[in-house]
Design an enzyme around this catalytic site. Structure first.
Site, PDB file in Angstrom:
ATOM      1  N   LYS A  78      -1.551  -0.437  -4.687  1.00 50.17           N
ATOM      2  CA  LYS A  78      -1.968   0.137  -5.971  1.00 50.17           C
ATOM      3  C   LYS A  78      -3.205  -0.592  -6.464  1.00 50.17           C
ATOM      4  O   LYS A  78      -3.286  -1.824  -6.352  1.00 50.17           O
ATOM      5  CB  LYS A  78      -0.804  -0.002  -6.972  1.00 50.17           C
ATOM      6  CG  LYS A  78      -1.054   0.641  -8.328  1.00 50.17           C
ATOM      7  CD  LYS A  78       0.165   0.510  -9.254  1.00 50.17           C
ATOM      8  CE  LYS A  78      -0.070   1.193 -10.598  1.00 50.17           C
ATOM      9  NZ  LYS A  78       1.112   1.107 -11.492  1.00 50.17           N
ATOM     10  N   SER A 158       2.670   5.607 -13.605  1.00 51.51           N
ATOM     11  CA  SER A 158       1.283   5.450 -13.239  1.00 51.51           C
ATOM     12  C   SER A 158       1.044   5.228 -11.750  1.00 51.51           C
ATOM     13  O   SER A 158      -0.076   5.399 -11.286  1.00 51.51           O
ATOM     14  CB  SER A 158       0.683   4.264 -13.996  1.00 51.51           C
ATOM     15  OG  SER A 158       1.309   3.052 -13.600  1.00 51.51           O
ATOM     16  N   SER A 182       6.762   3.104 -14.251  1.00 55.59           N
ATOM     17  CA  SER A 182       5.711   3.542 -13.326  1.00 55.59           C
ATOM     18  C   SER A 182       6.009   3.389 -11.845  1.00 55.59           C
ATOM     19  O   SER A 182       5.226   3.859 -11.018  1.00 55.59           O
ATOM     20  CB  SER A 182       4.411   2.809 -13.636  1.00 55.59           C
ATOM     21  OG  SER A 182       3.803   3.396 -14.751  1.00 55.59           O
TER      22      SER A 182
END
Ligand code: GLN
Length: 490
Positions: A78, A158, A182
Site C-alpha cells: 500500500k 482505503s 480500511s
C-alpha cells in the site's frame, strides 16, 4: 490468471522451496498479470526492475539453502508505507514525488523474510475513505462485477488497491492499513481475507500517519492461512515506535486448522442495524450456524455504546489527522506552490496539495480541537471511546470472540456515495469500534449476494488473541468453502 499467479501464498512458498519454479519465474508471471490489469488502476507505481532484482536475490538464497519465511513471494505494498528509494505518496498530490530515504519497519520485516516487491498500491488519499475515490490517482476498480452488469464497482477503501490486486491475482498478498476499517471493508467487498491485528502488533514507523492512536498495519490475502503467514512477518516489537508491543509474536499459522470446539462466541445485538440488507443478515445467521456445527457455543451479547462509535471515530480520527497533516506545508516534503510570503506558500501548497476529503477532515479536526469546542467534542469522544472499550472488556468476560458482518453492503457503484460524506462514513459502522478499542479483527468471505458479489464476516478478538481469530476463521473458511472468483473482464 496463469498457473503461477493463481496460487495461494502457502502453495507458492512450497513451490519455491522445492524449486518447482523460481522466484524470478513467479515474479515475471505477476508482472505480466499487473501489466494486463492496468484497467483496474490498482497500482500507483509498478517496480518491475526492483522486483526482478529482489527475485534473483531470493533465488540465490534458496539455492544456498538460506530461504526466509517469505522467500521469493511477490507481494504489493500500500502506498502509505514508506519504501526506501521508491516513491511513496499516500495517494496525495501533497507528497508529490516524495522518495523516502528510509524503509517502514513493516516492509523492512517483509524484505528481511525474502518477500519481493511488485510495486505500490493505490488507496484513498491519506487512507481517508471507504471507496478509493479520494485517491489523487483516481479510483481503483473492483475486479468483481454484478451478474449481468458492466457497472464499475468500488473495491472499498482505503486499501482498495491492496484488495483489488489480491482478488485479481496480481499479487500473492499485500500490505494494508486499518484506522477505521480500511483492511476489513475492502477485504469484504473483494472476497479476500484481511486482518487488523491488535494495536501495537505492527510497528507504525515509516507508515504515513493518519490517526496515530487508531492506525494499524495488517495483510490482505486470499486465504486465512496466507494472512497468518504474512502477519507473522509484519509483526514485532520495534523500538522506533513507542506504541509497538514488546510481546512475542506467535506462530499465527499454527492456529489455522485447529478445532474451535468449545469456544464461546458472542453475537452483539447492537450490530443488527436498521436497513441492513437481508442477505447480510442471513450470512450472519449462516456464520453462527457454521460455528455451532464446529462445536462453538454462540450467545447474544450487548455492546451498548456501539451507536456512539461512528460519531466518536469521526471526531477522534479527524482531530489526530489535523495534527498529523500539519507537517505538509511545502517546506520539507513533496509539493511546494510558490507565493510571495511564507504564509501564502503554506496556504497555496495545502490548497493545491490536499483533496476535498482530506480538507474536510482537517477542518473537522481543527474545529473539534479548538478552544471552546475541545471539551464538547474531542474530550467527550475520548470518554465514549473508553466506554466502547469497556463494553468489549465486559463481553470478553464471557465470550472468546465476536461474530458480526464486516460491512453493511456489498460493493457499490463508483460515484454512488461520493457526494454524501455521511453515507460514505456509514460503511464503517461495524469496523470502527475495534479500532477505538485497539482490538484485533479479521474479515473473511462468507458467501455472495443475489448479484454474485462477495460478502464478508468479521471476527473480533481479545487484545493479543489473533490466534483464536485464526482458528475460528479457519473453521469458517472451511465451512463457507468460498470458491467464487471475479470473472475476468480487464
Ligand atoms: N473509512 C474510514 C475513514 O475514512 C476508515 C479509513 C481507514 O481505516 N484508513 O476514515
Amino acid at each position: 490468471m496463469n498457473a503461477l499467479t493463481g496460487l495461494t501464498l502457502k502453495a507458492a512458498l512450497e513451490g519455491l522451496r522445492s524449486r518447482r519454479f523460481s522466484a524470478e519465474e513467479i515474479t515475471r508471471a505477476h508482472l505480466d498479470a499487473i501489466e494486463s490489469a492496468r484497467a483496474l488502476n490498482a497500482f500507483v507505481l509498478e517496480t518491475p526492475d526492483k522486483a526482478l532484482d529482489m527475485a534473483r536475490a531470493s533465488d540465490a538464497r534458496i539455492a544456498a539453502g538460506d530461504a526466509g519465511a517469505l522467500e521469493g513471494a511477490p507481494i504489493g505494498v500500500k502506498d502509505l508505507f514508506c519504501t526506501r528509494g521508491v516513491r511513496s505518496t499516500a495517494a496525495s498530490r501533497v507528497l508529490g514525488n516524495f522518495i523516502p530515504p528510509y524503509e517502514s519497519t513493516v516492509t523492512a520485516n517483509l524484505w528481511r523474510d525474502g518477500a519481493v516487491m511488485l510495486g505500490k498500491l493505490n488507496m484513498d488519499e491519506f487512507a481517508m475513505g471507504s471507496s478509493n475515490e479520494t485517491s489523487a490517482f483516481g479510483p481503483v476498480i473492483n475486479p468483481w462485477r454484478s451478474a449481468g452488469s458492466n457497472q464499475q464497482l468500488t473495491p472499498g477503501g482505503s486499501s482498495g488497491g491492496s484488495a483489488a490486486a489480491v482478488a485479481a491475482d496480481l499479487v500473492l498478498g499485500a500490505t494494508a492499513t486499518d484506522t477505521g476499517g480500511s483492511i476489513r471493508q475492502p477485504a469484504s467487498l473483494t472476497g479476500t481475507v484481511g486482518i487488523k491485528p491488535t494495536y501495537g502488533r505492527c510497528s507504525r514507523w515509516g507508515v504515513v500517519a493518519f490517526a496515530s492512536s487508531l492506525d494499524q498495519a495488517g495483510p490482505i490475502a486470499r486465504t486465512v492461512e496466507d494472512a497468518a503467514i504474512l502477519l507473522r512477518s509484519m509483526s514485532g516489537h520495534d523500538e522506533k515506535d513507542s506504541t509497538s508491543l514488546p510481546n512475542e509474536v506467535p506462530d499465527f499459522q499454527s492456529f489455522v486448522g485447529r478445532s474451535p470446539k468449545g469456544l464461546r462466541i458472542g453475537v452483539p445485538k447492537e450490530y443488527r442495524v436498521d436497513g441492513m440488507p437481508p442477505e447480510i443478515e442471513s450470512l450472519w445467521a449462516q456464520g453462527v450456524a457454521w460455528l455451532k456445527d464446529a462445536g462453538c457455543e454462540v450467545v447474544e451479547v450487548s455492546l451498548p455504546h456501539t451507536r456512539y462509535a461512528l460519531p466518536a471515530y469521526y471526531i477522534i480520527a479527524p482531530a489526530e489527522a489535523s495534527s498529523n497533516l500539519a507537517r505538509y506545508d511545502g517546506m520539507r516534503y513533496g509539493l511546494r506552490v510558490d507565493a510571495p510570503t511564507l504564509n501564502e506558500v503554506y496556504e497555496s501548497t495545502r490548497a493545491a496539495g490536499f483533496g476535498d476529503e482530506v480538507k474536510r477532515r482537517i477542518l473537522i479536526g481543527t474545529y473539534v480541537l479548538s478552544a471552546g469546542y475541545y471539551d464538547a467534542y474531542y474530550l467527550k469522544a475520548q470518554k465514549v471511546r473508553r466506554r466502547i472499550a469497556d463494553d468489549f472488556d465486559q463481553a470478553f468476560g464471557s465470550v472468546d470472540a465476536l461474530l458480526t458482518p464486516t460491512a453493511p453492503s456489498a460493493a457499490f457503484g463508483l460515484g454512488e456515495n461520493s457526494s454524501d460524506p455521511v453515507a460514505m462514513y456509514l460503511n464503517d459502522i461495524f469496523t470502527v469500534t475495534v479500532n477505538l478499542a485497539g482490538l484485533p479483527a479479521l474479515s473473511l468471505p462468507g458467501g455472495v449476494d443475489a448479484k454474485g458479489l462477495p460478502l464478508g464476516l468479521q471476527l473480533i478478538g481479545r487484545a493479543l488473541d489473533e490466534g483464536t481469530l485464526f482458528t475460528l476463521a479457519g473453521a469458517l473458511e472451511q465451512a463457507a468453502d468460498f470458491k467464487a472468483r471475479p470473472a475476468r473482464w480487464w
